[in-house]
Design an enzyme around this catalytic site. Structure first.
Site, PDB file in Angstrom:
ATOM      1  N   THR A   1      75.634  58.328   6.998  1.00 36.23           N
ATOM      2  CA  THR A   1      76.497  57.516   7.858  1.00 36.23           C
ATOM      3  C   THR A   1      76.227  57.706   9.342  1.00 36.23           C
ATOM      4  O   THR A   1      75.751  58.767   9.775  1.00 36.23           O
ATOM      5  CB  THR A   1      77.980  57.878   7.568  1.00 36.23           C
ATOM      6  OG1 THR A   1      78.835  57.222   8.502  1.00 36.23           O
ATOM      7  CG2 THR A   1      78.216  59.373   7.694  1.00 36.23           C
ATOM      8  N   ASP A   2      76.582  56.689  10.122  1.00 31.38           N
ATOM      9  CA  ASP A   2      76.544  56.766  11.582  1.00 31.38           C
ATOM     10  C   ASP A   2      77.507  57.814  12.123  1.00 31.38           C
ATOM     11  O   ASP A   2      77.374  58.263  13.259  1.00 31.38           O
ATOM     12  CB  ASP A   2      76.882  55.393  12.183  1.00 31.38           C
ATOM     13  CG  ASP A   2      78.240  54.866  11.729  1.00 31.38           C
ATOM     14  OD1 ASP A   2      78.504  54.900  10.503  1.00 31.38           O
ATOM     15  OD2 ASP A   2      79.039  54.421  12.569  1.00 31.38           O
TER      16      ASP A   2
ATOM     17  N   ALA B   1      80.311  59.149  -2.789  1.00 34.63           N
ATOM     18  CA  ALA B   1      80.784  59.838  -1.590  1.00 34.63           C
ATOM     19  C   ALA B   1      82.297  59.783  -1.518  1.00 34.63           C
ATOM     20  O   ALA B   1      82.930  58.894  -2.086  1.00 34.63           O
ATOM     21  CB  ALA B   1      80.191  59.196  -0.328  1.00 34.63           C
TER      22      ALA B   1
ATOM     23  N   ASP C   1      80.361  63.154 -12.730  1.00 32.59           N
ATOM     24  CA  ASP C   1      80.869  63.634 -11.444  1.00 32.59           C
ATOM     25  C   ASP C   1      79.757  64.433 -10.776  1.00 32.59           C
ATOM     26  O   ASP C   1      79.269  65.417 -11.344  1.00 32.59           O
ATOM     27  CB  ASP C   1      82.095  64.511 -11.707  1.00 32.59           C
ATOM     28  CG  ASP C   1      82.711  65.076 -10.443  1.00 32.59           C
ATOM     29  OD1 ASP C   1      82.111  64.934  -9.350  1.00 32.59           O
ATOM     30  OD2 ASP C   1      83.792  65.686 -10.551  1.00 32.59           O
ATOM     31  N   ILE C   2      79.344  64.034  -9.557  1.00 32.12           N
ATOM     32  CA  ILE C   2      78.228  64.736  -8.911  1.00 32.12           C
ATOM     33  C   ILE C   2      78.569  66.186  -8.580  1.00 32.12           C
ATOM     34  O   ILE C   2      77.666  66.980  -8.304  1.00 32.12           O
ATOM     35  CB  ILE C   2      77.723  64.012  -7.647  1.00 32.12           C
ATOM     36  CG1 ILE C   2      78.800  63.946  -6.555  1.00 32.12           C
ATOM     37  CG2 ILE C   2      77.192  62.627  -7.991  1.00 32.12           C
ATOM     38  CD1 ILE C   2      78.268  63.472  -5.207  1.00 32.12           C
TER      39      ILE C   2
ATOM     40  N   GLN D   1      81.401  50.224  -3.407  1.00 30.36           N
ATOM     41  CA  GLN D   1      81.004  48.892  -2.943  1.00 30.36           C
ATOM     42  C   GLN D   1      79.485  48.766  -2.825  1.00 30.36           C
ATOM     43  O   GLN D   1      78.927  47.714  -3.133  1.00 30.36           O
ATOM     44  CB  GLN D   1      81.695  48.525  -1.628  1.00 30.36           C
ATOM     45  CG  GLN D   1      81.360  49.336  -0.402  1.00 30.36           C
ATOM     46  CD  GLN D   1      81.849  48.653   0.881  1.00 30.36           C
ATOM     47  OE1 GLN D   1      81.998  47.440   0.949  1.00 30.36           O
ATOM     48  NE2 GLN D   1      82.099  49.437   1.915  1.00 30.36           N
TER      49      GLN D   1
ATOM     50  N   TYR E   1      85.528  64.032   7.741  1.00 30.78           N
ATOM     51  CA  TYR E   1      84.597  63.176   6.997  1.00 30.78           C
ATOM     52  C   TYR E   1      83.202  63.275   7.599  1.00 30.78           C
ATOM     53  O   TYR E   1      82.209  63.484   6.889  1.00 30.78           O
ATOM     54  CB  TYR E   1      85.071  61.725   7.008  1.00 30.78           C
ATOM     55  CG  TYR E   1      84.012  60.732   6.593  1.00 30.78           C
ATOM     56  CD1 TYR E   1      83.642  60.608   5.259  1.00 30.78           C
ATOM     57  CD2 TYR E   1      83.357  59.942   7.543  1.00 30.78           C
ATOM     58  CE1 TYR E   1      82.651  59.706   4.875  1.00 30.78           C
ATOM     59  CE2 TYR E   1      82.370  59.048   7.170  1.00 30.78           C
ATOM     60  CZ  TYR E   1      82.018  58.937   5.837  1.00 30.78           C
ATOM     61  OH  TYR E   1      81.027  58.054   5.466  1.00 30.78           O
TER      62      TYR E   1
END
Length: 298
Positions: free
Chosen positions: A103-104, A62, A38-39, A13, A127
């Protein structure tokens, strides 16, 4: 040669909105989805960098299935830690600036004032731990990194809270939404603009402000408050609003824990890059216009 921004995770997104905005504003972009590169594949990453010769790399790839990660921790770490490390190592080899999205969730949510970049991390859940491990991997592999933590991301692409609320609101008379988790919703469009500003700055000669930054929307709300605002704005597009009942996190159990408080301070980003987050209502209205069409005339 001019600037060329290489985006890994261009099918997500954030990646999709970033490519759209960047291409529309004349940036030279290389958009790579998982099937393109693909990372986690060291040779594939090296090959695309050699082929396209970027001047800056953005990692928007991610593993983001927060609850699923509890039963797929190995996969989450493979992408979020090991893939991030591979990208950082390859970027370092080419002396290329790397913007890495985080991320938070690296925080435990126990704070009561906005988290700044120096606050001690304490990730809860697979995660969260995988993303925090990815940050450490990037820092250790490459000095020219810009880790950008964000939170509560929504927009016209992919799966997110706004789209879920609109779908459920069309199906039900009443929704129950958590009212004891607090954060700053962040539009993918605004985040994309911030990434582009940072990418341009990072390529300027003499840039030295590497490190970790926070970017989130301007306004602090609970999920219930956000849902209420979504439906109030959606009514302007002719959508009927359901009743939105406030509930506690304990009433809506999930596999992975959520931070009760994940408000990110953007003061450092504003100071270094001059990026000021937009008010939530304006950003939300822009997203709803994309999703629902033009507003009904007053």
């Amino acid at each position: 040669m001019g600037s060329r921004i290489m985006v890994f995770g261009a099918g997500g997104q954030v990646g999709l909105h970033l490519i759209e905005i960047a291409s529309g504003s004349g940036h030279n972009m290389v958009a790579l989805t998982h099937s393109d590169a693909d990372i986690c594949d060291r040779d594939a990453v090296a090959a695309v960098i050699a082929r396209h010769a970027p001047t800056v790399i953005v990692n928007a790839a991610a593993y983001t299935a927060v609850d699923k990660a509890e039963s797929e921790a190995d996969r989450a770490f493979q992408v979020n830690r090991d893939g991030a490390a591979i990208l950082a190592e390859r970027a370092a080899e080419g002396d290329l600036p790397l913007i890495h999205l985080s991320t938070d969730y690296v925080f435990d949510g126990s704070a009561r004032v906005p988290y700044d970049e120096e606050h001690e991390v304490n990730p809860q859940g697979a995660y969260a731990r995988s993303k925090e491990a990815g940050e450490r991997a990037v820092r250790s592999a490459h000095g020219k990194h810009l880790i950008l933590r964000t939170a509560w991301v929504y927009g016209p692409f992919g799966t997110n809270f706004v789209k879920t609320m609109l779908r459920l609101g069309a199906e039900r008379e009443e929704l129950r939404v958590v009212d004891d988790q607090t954060g700053r919703p962040t539009s993918t469009g605004d985040l994309a603009e911030a990434i582009l500003t940072i990418a341009e700055a990072a390529q300027k000669p003499g840039f030295t402000d590497w490190g970790t930054y926070h970017y989130a929307g301007a306004d602090t709300v609970t999920w219930h408050g956000f849902a209420t605002m979504i439906f109030a704005e959606a009514e302007k597009f002719g959508r009927k609003a359901p009743r939105v009942q406030a509930i506690a996190t304990a009433d809506f159990p999930t596999a992975a824990p959520r931070p009760a408080y994940s408000v990110l301070s953007t003061a450092k980003l504003e100071r270094i890059f001059g990026i000021k987050p937009r008010p939530l209502r304006a950003s939300l209205a822009a997203t709803l216009e994309r999703l629902l069409g033009r507003r009904e005339s007053a």
